[in-house]
Scaffold this active site. Structure first.
Site, PDB file in Angstrom:
ATOM      1  N   TYR A 142       0.915  -1.182   0.074  1.00 30.43           N
ATOM      2  CA  TYR A 142      -0.232  -0.088  -0.184  1.00 30.43           C
ATOM      3  C   TYR A 142       0.886   1.280  -0.104  1.00 30.43           C
ATOM      4  O   TYR A 142       1.966   1.250   0.648  1.00 30.43           O
ATOM      5  CB  TYR A 142      -0.719   0.148   1.202  1.00 30.43           C
ATOM      6  CG  TYR A 142      -1.794   1.328   1.432  1.00 30.43           C
ATOM      7  CD1 TYR A 142      -2.818   1.450   0.395  1.00 30.43           C
ATOM      8  CD2 TYR A 142      -1.543   2.106   2.272  1.00 30.43           C
ATOM      9  CE1 TYR A 142      -3.630   2.608   0.803  1.00 30.43           C
ATOM     10  CE2 TYR A 142      -2.468   3.317   2.550  1.00 30.43           C
ATOM     11  CZ  TYR A 142      -3.372   3.331   1.678  1.00 30.43           C
ATOM     12  OH  TYR A 142      -4.310   4.531   1.817  1.00 30.43           O
ATOM     13  N   ASP A 237       9.221   2.930  -0.413  1.00 28.25           N
ATOM     14  CA  ASP A 237       8.236   3.451   0.325  1.00 28.25           C
ATOM     15  C   ASP A 237       8.524   3.122   1.924  1.00 28.25           C
ATOM     16  O   ASP A 237       8.076   1.877   2.140  1.00 28.25           O
ATOM     17  CB  ASP A 237       6.798   3.056  -0.271  1.00 28.25           C
ATOM     18  CG  ASP A 237       5.710   3.731   0.853  1.00 28.25           C
ATOM     19  OD1 ASP A 237       6.028   4.396   1.799  1.00 28.25           O
ATOM     20  OD2 ASP A 237       4.438   3.589   0.310  1.00 28.25           O
ATOM     21  N   LYS A 265       4.537   8.974   8.681  1.00 27.41           N
ATOM     22  CA  LYS A 265       4.455   8.679   9.972  1.00 27.41           C
ATOM     23  C   LYS A 265       5.243   9.010  11.154  1.00 27.41           C
ATOM     24  O   LYS A 265       5.160  10.143  11.599  1.00 27.41           O
ATOM     25  CB  LYS A 265       3.983   7.108   9.740  1.00 27.41           C
ATOM     26  CG  LYS A 265       2.865   6.752   8.886  1.00 27.41           C
ATOM     27  CD  LYS A 265       2.410   5.325   8.853  1.00 27.41           C
ATOM     28  CE  LYS A 265       1.121   5.128   8.169  1.00 27.41           C
ATOM     29  NZ  LYS A 265       1.201   4.300   6.974  1.00 27.41           N
TER      30      LYS A 265
HETATM   31  C1  LIG Z   1       0.469   4.627   5.802  1.00 25.32           C
HETATM   32  C2  LIG Z   1       1.178   4.395   4.367  1.00 25.32           C
HETATM   33  C3  LIG Z   1       0.994   5.261   3.381  1.00 25.32           C
HETATM   34  C4  LIG Z   1       0.223   6.354   3.355  1.00 25.32           C
HETATM   35  O1  LIG Z   1       0.350   7.471   4.195  1.00 25.32           O
HETATM   36  P1  LIG Z   1      -0.785   8.426   4.679  1.00 25.32           P
HETATM   37  O2  LIG Z   1      -0.360   9.423   5.647  1.00 25.32           O
HETATM   38  O3  LIG Z   1      -1.930   7.497   5.250  1.00 25.32           O
HETATM   39  O4  LIG Z   1      -1.563   9.191   3.260  1.00 25.32           O
HETATM   40  C5  LIG Z   1       1.920   4.916   2.231  1.00 25.32           C
HETATM   41  N1  LIG Z   1       2.744   4.072   2.330  1.00 25.32           N
HETATM   42  C6  LIG Z   1       2.795   3.180   3.248  1.00 25.32           C
HETATM   43  C7  LIG Z   1       3.869   2.052   3.290  1.00 25.32           C
HETATM   44  C8  LIG Z   1       2.248   3.548   4.376  1.00 25.32           C
HETATM   45  O5  LIG Z   1       2.189   2.419   5.340  1.00 25.32           O
END
Ligand SMILES: *Cc1c(COP(=O)(O)O)cnc(C)c1O
Length: 432
Positions: A142, A237, A265
């Protein structure tokens, strides 16, 4: 008195599904959410005053625990000087310095307001830099909800069983090639077939959004080789893994340098933040030095910078990662024993302080194997744990997170709750 039930009823009339992010609605576990009034350390409290030990951790950011005194103080101090200026600040330079020092592959960084914005911008930059249109992502990974990336995604999309999403033009989705994680042969074939058209490969180096899954030895290394030899950019990511496993990213541990990295995060210390960065020659293609446009009214927001910088400094100085790793390992091992005693086959995938219990006896190496997990059993487990005041993510396809605020006592309470929960689970012979 306000109850979670009454608030949820009201919320559903005003907000789609009653929530501002789908998984919060507890649909996958056929329940209704609690509404939170406050959180402190390892604990979170609902509007009815019930206390839970929290393993959701706001889905990853709260590695220091909730309302850490130094972080809160920094936010208050920043707020007294104004909440947004739309002009550069010293704090943004400090944040950029902290991140570039922690990640050898990141020479330049730009701040945004969410992980979604980070990956969306990184993809645009990769396309602008390479002059190519296609991208490769992996099933179950994701990367936020930007159009190009919401194809066979993990997290809430997997939880709700949505293969893609209406509203994403087919012509755009066609540019996203989705491959199984940990299967380098399919990457090779895709690159053989479309190499000249592929702008980037984006990957969670340790996926956390189909639950925690480890890359098999060589997978990330081969991704690095293949991308390099075909002029494709490699994007890690690390929105979850950034500063979660070590001071820096999983790339520091793996010894692989991607071209671009996405963060979010933890670097916001609980405030809305994202960032993307990498090689200078690529990053300088961004406006205003280059032609690839990307902007944000609140980007580099002083409150978010204050929370993030304070969090990173504490992580850097105290470097308690080893202890956190040890604590999480202990919790996972003891939980595994409890499940074994009960005769329920599970797999616990753990990376540092993040872990997922998969209700399956088979190794979980990609989305296919993750999705073979017994979701009914997970649902029962979730409900039992929740009833015993342990807050875990209401989905099989998510990670649990420990924080520095989780004490030995919390672990013991959690293990007791787990033992109690297992007493009430259907035994495997009855369960289909
Ligand atoms: C949470 C997450 C996102 C998206 O971040 P948001 O702040 O919710 O838009 C993208 N990539 C990874 C791996 C994530 O865990």
């Amino acid at each position: 008195m306000k109850t979670s039930t009454s608030l949820f009823e009201k919320a559903k009339r005003l907000i789609p599904g009653g929530v501002n992010s789908p998984v919060r609605a507890f649909r996958a576990v056929d329940s209704t959410p609690i509404f939170i009034s406050r959180a402190s350390g390892s604990r979170i409290y609902d509007v009815e005053g019930k206390e839970y030990i929290d393993y959701v951790s706001s889905w990853g950011p709260m590695i220091l625990g909730h309302s850490h005194s130094e972080v809160i103080r920094a936010i208050k101090k920043a707020a007294e000087r104004g909440t947004s200026y739309g002009a550069p600040t010293d704090a943004e330079v400090e944040m950029a310095k902290l991140i570039t020092e922690a990640f050898p592959s990141i020479e330049m960084i730009r701040m945004v307001n969410s992980g979604t914005e980070a990956t969306m911008s990184a993809i645009r930059l990769a396309r602008g830099y390479t002059n190519r249109e296609k991208i490769i992502k992996f099933e179950g990974c994701y990367h936020g909800h930007a159009d190009s990336l919401l194809v066979k995604a993990g997290s809430g999309v997997a939880t709700l069983g949505i293969p893609g999403s209406p509203g994403i033009p087919e012509k755009l989705a066609e540019l996203t090639i989705t491959l199984p994680f940990n299967n380098i042969e399919t990457v090779k074939s895709a690159v053989d077939m479309y190499g000249e058209d592929i702008a980037c490969i984006i990957v969670e180096p340790i996926p956390g959004n189909m639950g925690v899954v480890h890359p098999i030895p060589g997978f990330l290394e081969e991704l690095r080789e293949i991308t390099e030899s075909h002029g494709i950019l490699l994007i890690f990511d690390e929105v979850i893994t950034g500063f979660r496993l070590t001071y820096g990213g999983f790339q520091n541990i793996a010894g692989i340098e991607p071209d671009l990295t996405c963060l979010g995060k933890i670097i916001g210390g609980g405030l809305p933040v994202g960032a993307f960065g990498g090689r200078k020659d690529i990053m300088e293609k961004l406006a205003p030095t280059g032609p690839v446009y990307q902007a944000g009214t609140l980007s580099g927001n002083p409150l978010a910078m204050a929370a993030g910088i304070t969090t990173l400094k504490i992580l850097k100085e105290n470097s308690g990662y080893e202890n956190l790793d040890w604590k999480t390992d202990y919790l996972c091992q003891e939980m595994k024993k409890l499940f074994d005693q009960k005769g329920i086959p599970i797999r616990i995938n753990r990376a540092g302080s993040m872990f997922t219990i998969f209700f399956t006896e088979n190794e979980v190496l990609h989305f296919d194997s993750a999705s073979k997990s017994d979701k009914k059993l997970f649902e029962s487990y979730f409900r039992e744990m929740f009833a015993n005041r342990i807050n875990i993510a209401p989905s099989q396809f998510e990670a649990s997170f420990l924080s520095f605020a989780h004490r030995d006592e919390d672990i013991e309470i959690t293990l007791n709750a787990c033992a109690k929960a297992l007493e009430n689970l259907p035994s495997p012979s009855i369960n289909p």
